[in-house]
Design an enzyme around this catalytic site. Structure first.
Site, short mmCIF file in Angstrom:
data_model
loop_
_atom_site.label_atom_id
_atom_site.label_comp_id
_atom_site.label_asym_id
_atom_site.label_seq_id
_atom_site.Cartn_x
_atom_site.Cartn_y
_atom_site.Cartn_z
N GLU A 1 0.83 -1.21 0.00
CA GLU A 1 0.00 0.00 0.00
C GLU A 1 0.87 1.25 0.00
O GLU A 1 0.66 2.18 -0.77
CB GLU A 1 -0.92 0.00 1.22
CG GLU A 1 -1.65 1.31 1.46
CD GLU A 1 -1.90 1.56 2.94
OE1 GLU A 1 -1.11 2.30 3.55
OE2 GLU A 1 -2.88 1.01 3.48
N ASP B 1 -5.40 -3.87 -2.34
CA ASP B 1 -5.38 -2.42 -2.53
C ASP B 1 -3.98 -1.94 -2.91
O ASP B 1 -3.83 -1.04 -3.74
CB ASP B 1 -5.91 -1.68 -1.31
CG ASP B 1 -5.06 -1.87 -0.06
OD1 ASP B 1 -4.43 -2.95 0.08
OD2 ASP B 1 -5.04 -0.96 0.79
#
Length: 348
Positions: free
Chosen positions: A60, A117
């Site tokens: 991330e 993500d």
């Protein structure tokens, strides 16, 4: 769903792939703010340091770093961050990134599962940078990650298209209450770009179902989504996790705004539900009581962006001052400022 920043890709991706020059890029993060961010969080190796989480690095953070370097129009910094990402995290056989890198551990990779993500952010940033800077190698790498994300972490279940948080550990085969999702993993602005990289109608369904789920997930007195949600039956907080609107969830309204979602009822419910004593907070969903009030300008800017989008409210002066302390809120602040400067300069 078209997004404000994804449109940058449309006219330039084919030029980059063809080796033709793209138009000059205008920075959306000031050189001063980017220099302050780098000084605080960018290690010379190219890793983004999460100084609020034991100084680890993760996919991330690398994805955010790449996106911010792109928004700052800094190809050299982008390449530095990408070097660490591809050499230290892109180690899995399926083309996705391991999610966690710990400088105090040997070996440094302490968990080889991916975080979807992070993969989306990395691919998204590579595609934007590749288009803007005529780097076909970036677009090739982005395409590979997008294809792997689609095949390994985008799943259909009970009529919905879902983003699994990782390739392992979250499905019905892995958990009694699976599938389990994290609604803050939907990076809405990136999904049209992912569809351009790895064409499939699943990306649009993923965006639509993500919004539908957010509207349905109204837990506790404040009617907020949980950080981790079981979808085995009706959406409910997942087993084994704190029943809370947590740190990750704080970014959901910012992701919605940056993704071009202006649903007043949804944004208002999230903004009001996550606010305690005038600032964002983590929330105990069972009682509705705040757990930790978050007064860092990087957290507060999420509500300011929502107020700007919905009502044209100007950002307060303190939101424009960038003095980074911790990685996560500092990242949110720069993403918020870049968005407002691009799409809502009247709020500055």
């Amino acid at each position: 769903m078209k997004t404000w920043i994804a449109t940058l890709l449309a006219g330039t991706m084919m030029l980059a792939l063809a080796g033709e020059p793209a138009s000059a890029q205008q920075p959306r993060i000031s050189s001063e703010a980017w220099a302050a961010y780098k000084a605080k969080f960018l290690d010379p190796s190219g890793r983004i340091v999460d100084n609020g989480n034991g100084n680890i690095s993760h996919s991330e953070g690398q994805g955010y770093g790449l996106l911010l370097a792109y928004l700052a129009a800094s190809p050299a910094d982008f390449e530095q961050i990408w070097y660490f990402t591809r050499t230290e995290l892109l180690l899995r056989n399926d083309g996705l990134a391991v999610w966690k890198w710990d400088p105090s551990a040997t070996p440094h990779v302490t968990d080889t599962n991916n975080a979807s993500d992070g993969d989306i952010l990395i691919a998204y940033a590579l595609a934007l940078a590749g288009s803007a800077w005529n780097r076909a190698d970036y677009i090739t790498a982005a395409t590979r990650i997008a294809q792997s994300t689609l095949s390994e972490t985008v799943a259909d279940f009970a009529g919905r298209t879902l983003l699994m948080p990782g390739a392992e550990g979250f499905s019905g085969a892995d958990r009694d209450d699976g599938p389990v999702i994290n609604p803050s993993y939907w990076v809405y602005e990136a999904l049209p770009v992912m569809a351009a990289l790895a064409p499939s109608n699943q990306w649009q369904r993923l965006a639509d179902d993500g919004l539908s789920l957010l509207k349905a997930m109204q837990f506790g007195p404040r009617k907020l989504p949980a950080e981790w949600v079981s979808l085995k039956r009706q959406p409910q907080p997942a087993e084994g996790f704190d029943i809370e609107f947590g740190y990750n969830a704080i970014r959901i309204p910012l992701y919605l705004a940056r993704g071009g979602v202006t649903d007043r009822a949804l944004l208002t419910r999230l903004k009001e539900g996550m606010t305690a004593n005038g600032v964002p907070a983590t929330i105990d969903l069972t009682t509705g009581q705040p757990k930790t009030e978050l007064s860092d300008p990087g957290y507060e800017i999420v509500n300011h962006v929502v107020a700007c989008v919905l009502d044209g409210t100007k950002l307060p002066a303190e939101a424009l001052q960038f003095a980074p302390a911790y990685y996560y809120p500092s990242t949110l602040q720069l993403l918020g400022l870049a968005y407002v400067g691009e799409k809502h300069p009247e709020c500055l």
